[in-house]
Design an enzyme around this catalytic site. Structure first.
Site, mmCIF file in Angstrom:
data_model
loop_
_atom_site.group_PDB
_atom_site.id
_atom_site.type_symbol
_atom_site.label_atom_id
_atom_site.label_comp_id
_atom_site.label_asym_id
_atom_site.label_seq_id
_atom_site.Cartn_x
_atom_site.Cartn_y
_atom_site.Cartn_z
ATOM 1 N N GLU A 37 -6.367 -8.970 4.402
ATOM 2 C CA GLU A 37 -5.505 -8.210 5.318
ATOM 3 C C GLU A 37 -5.445 -8.961 6.638
ATOM 4 O O GLU A 37 -6.477 -9.220 7.254
ATOM 5 C CB GLU A 37 -6.008 -6.782 5.559
ATOM 6 N N TYR A 78 -6.600 -8.206 12.406
ATOM 7 C CA TYR A 78 -5.250 -7.904 12.885
ATOM 8 C C TYR A 78 -5.070 -8.403 14.315
ATOM 9 O O TYR A 78 -5.984 -8.301 15.143
ATOM 10 C CB TYR A 78 -4.991 -6.390 12.831
ATOM 11 N N GLU A 136 0.847 -1.194 0.000
ATOM 12 C CA GLU A 136 0.000 0.000 0.000
ATOM 13 C C GLU A 136 0.880 1.241 0.000
ATOM 14 O O GLU A 136 2.022 1.222 0.453
ATOM 15 C CB GLU A 136 -0.907 -0.010 1.239
ATOM 16 N N GLN A 181 2.231 -5.804 6.058
ATOM 17 C CA GLN A 181 2.366 -5.653 4.626
ATOM 18 C C GLN A 181 3.751 -6.114 4.212
ATOM 19 O O GLN A 181 4.563 -6.483 5.055
ATOM 20 C CB GLN A 181 2.122 -4.201 4.227
ATOM 21 N N ASN A 233 -12.785 -1.139 -0.386
ATOM 22 C CA ASN A 233 -11.996 -1.734 0.696
ATOM 23 C C ASN A 233 -12.530 -1.226 2.029
ATOM 24 O O ASN A 233 -12.779 -0.020 2.173
ATOM 25 C CB ASN A 233 -10.523 -1.327 0.562
ATOM 26 N N GLU A 234 -12.698 -2.136 2.962
ATOM 27 C CA GLU A 234 -13.175 -1.772 4.302
ATOM 28 C C GLU A 234 -14.319 -0.754 4.217
ATOM 29 O O GLU A 234 -14.276 0.311 4.827
ATOM 30 C CB GLU A 234 -12.027 -1.235 5.166
#
Length: 518
Positions: A324, A267, A49, A373, A196-197
């Site tokens: 992710e 996460y 990203e 990432q 995204n999200e």
């Protein structure tokens, strides 16, 4: 397809340690008679990203840089990623994707607009790395491509034009423009996401509102039949299941409406507190345990969402992509908070191994994941400091699992699993995953989660037992620019006698073994 042989029985006995209530004996059965799904190589996908030094310096330094490069891509990082056999790249975000306008990143670099990256640090984005650079980088790595479209601040026309610019070979104005910018043949777009999200940084939407937008946008997204990407819908996060429920209810894939997968994000935060996440290094023993405990929660979230898909999509046309995932700590002191730069330790490698084991178990639906990432951001494979570069323990964890890419999953069952305890909480002390690789050999991946206490494993009916071991005496061992080889895998082998091998899996370790053609 290799002919599968009878069940492989692997017996384990464990020595007592301060974290185990008592010594235990565990049997592991690798069921070669009932293979599971193919472990899609894209389970080992990467995410890049426009965030901090993830792309600029980490990947792209420009042709005039003093850092050795190939057409602007730094050579040391490029070589390291080639050796990792990166199967898939996701770009340009992340939250950045829903503010990214693709036209800013094409044409002569010195004429590209300078914008502000409002999501990550408020720094200037000069758009030197755009569509052409992304695909050139993917082609250098031999990786598939995953492009995330701008739903949040874009329009259907902008998204349609971008897809046509990338994939079409018709003699249109857009294709002529692409050719003028140096690319004659279409780019190969393997996956394309609409937003995204969308529950958060991508627009604070409800599942119902997003589902209607998805149907609207996807109705106009077309590409040549031989370059049609798989389309991905933006799903939920953490324990959310309403996104998967709504999307699989409202969107029924057909010839005119494609939804090949639903994404999900999770996460690992040791403290389970976004305000104070915990440190990447120098953490207490309690946060070793809590980080592992938190990462294991992803299995429940996957299981719940997969159950919904199994009900609403019994033909299994829709995948569940964890695009992710990874560890997220407080940023390293002295760094820009918006750059999300953190060190990477043995703990991160153990967490990577545990997640890989979980993804393998659900490979029928989980056909892609993307760790966050790839370089210099969150749970990175690689860290750079100007001309210097180091490989992280997570890099080695991924490299050790290369044989699992496109391998056939072999179910593993464990009996009498010992528990690693901390206070009233406990997690399994041992995790395992096995597969038959394309080379015909069976591989097993083992994780000992304990801070203390080796696990002795007896493997029966094996041809060999050799591979690599990643461990350290220090639970936060990591590589630095001054000492880049503090932690890396070591070769491991055990003698095999009459088809039996005795393996000692050290505390806080990850091991991947080649058991031969069984």
């Amino acid at each position: 397809m290799f002919k599968l042989k009878p069940v492989l029985f692997c017996c384990l006995s464990l020595f007592a340690s301060s974290v185990l209530a008592k010594s235990a004996s565990v049997d592991i059965n690798i069921d070669a008679q009932h293979p599971g799904a193919v472990l899609n190589k894209n389970i080992y996908g990467q995410f890049m990203e426009h965030l901090g030094r993830g792309i600029y310096e980490g990947i792209w330094v420009g042709k005039n840089s003093s850092i050795p490069n190939k057409d602007g891509f730094r050579l040391d990082v490029l070589q390291a990623l080639k050796e990792l056999k990166v199967p898939l790249l996701r770009w340009p975000g992340g939250c950045f994707a829903d503010e990214y306008h693709w036209r800013d990143g094409i044409g002569p670099r010195d004429q590209r607009p300078r914008t502000v990256n409002s999501n990550w640090g408020g720094v200037i984005e000069d758009n030197a790395f755009g569509t052409h650079e992304f695909f050139e980088f993917a082609e250098l790595l031999g990786a598939e491509t995953y492009v995330n479209g701008n739903l949040g601040t874009g329009s259907p026309k902008e998204m349609v034009d971008w897809l046509n610019y990338m994939t079409s070979d018709a003699d249109t104005t857009l294709v002529r423009e692409r050719k003028k910018n140096g690319r004659d043949k279409p780019f190969k777009v393997d996956y394309f996401a609409i937003g995204n999200e969308s529950w958060g940084c991508g627009g604070n939407m409800t599942p119902d509102y997003y589902a209607d937008l998805y149907k609207q946008y996807s109705a106009f997204l077309k590409a040549p039949a031989d370059n049609m990407p798989k389309f991905i819908a933006s799903g939920g996060t953490n324990e959310q299941t309403d996104w998967t429920q709504t999307l699989s209810d409202k969107i029924k894939p057909s010839w005119s409406l494609r939804m090949d997968a639903i994404s999900h994000h999770y996460y690992t935060i040791p403290t389970n507190n976004w305000e104070t996440k915990g440190s990447a290094t120098g953490f207490p023993k309690e946060q070793w345990f809590s980080a592992l405990q938190q990462t294991l929660r992803i299995e429940d979230f996957i299981k719940q969402n997969v159950a919904i898909l199994d009900k609403n999509d019994p033909d299994k046309k829709v995948g569940f992509y964890v695009d992710e995932w990874g560890t997220w700590y407080d940023v390293d002191k002295g760094t820009n908070p918006g750059f999300l730069y953190q060190q990477n330790t043995l703990r991160d490698a153990i967490i990577a191994g545990l997640n890989i084991h979980i993804f393998n178990r659900y490979a029928e639906r989980v056909q892609m994941t993307n760790i966050a990432q790839m370089v210099n951001v969150l749970q990175a494979m690689i860290l750079t400091d100007k001309e210097k570069m180091i490989l992280t323990p997570t890099y080695y964890a991924f490299k050790m699992h290369i044989p699992f890419q496109d391998a056939t999953y072999l179910p593993v069952s464990l009996s009498n699993i010992p528990q690693y305890k901390s206070g009233d909480a406990s997690i399994p002390a041992l995790s395992a995953s096995a597969a038959k690789a394309q080379d015909g050999n069976t591989y097993i991946s083992l994780v000992n989660t304990q801070l203390e206490g080796a696990i002795e494993v007896t493997l029966d009916q094996v041809k060999q037992a050799k591979g690599q071991l990643l461990t350290s005496d220090k639970m936060d061992q990591h590589n630095t620019f001054a000492q880049p080889h503090n932690i890396q895998p070591s070769d491991y082998s055990a003698k095999v006698k009459n088809g039996k091998a005795v393996i000692s899996v050290p505390a806080k370790s990850l091991m991947v073994l080649n058991l031969g053609k069984i």
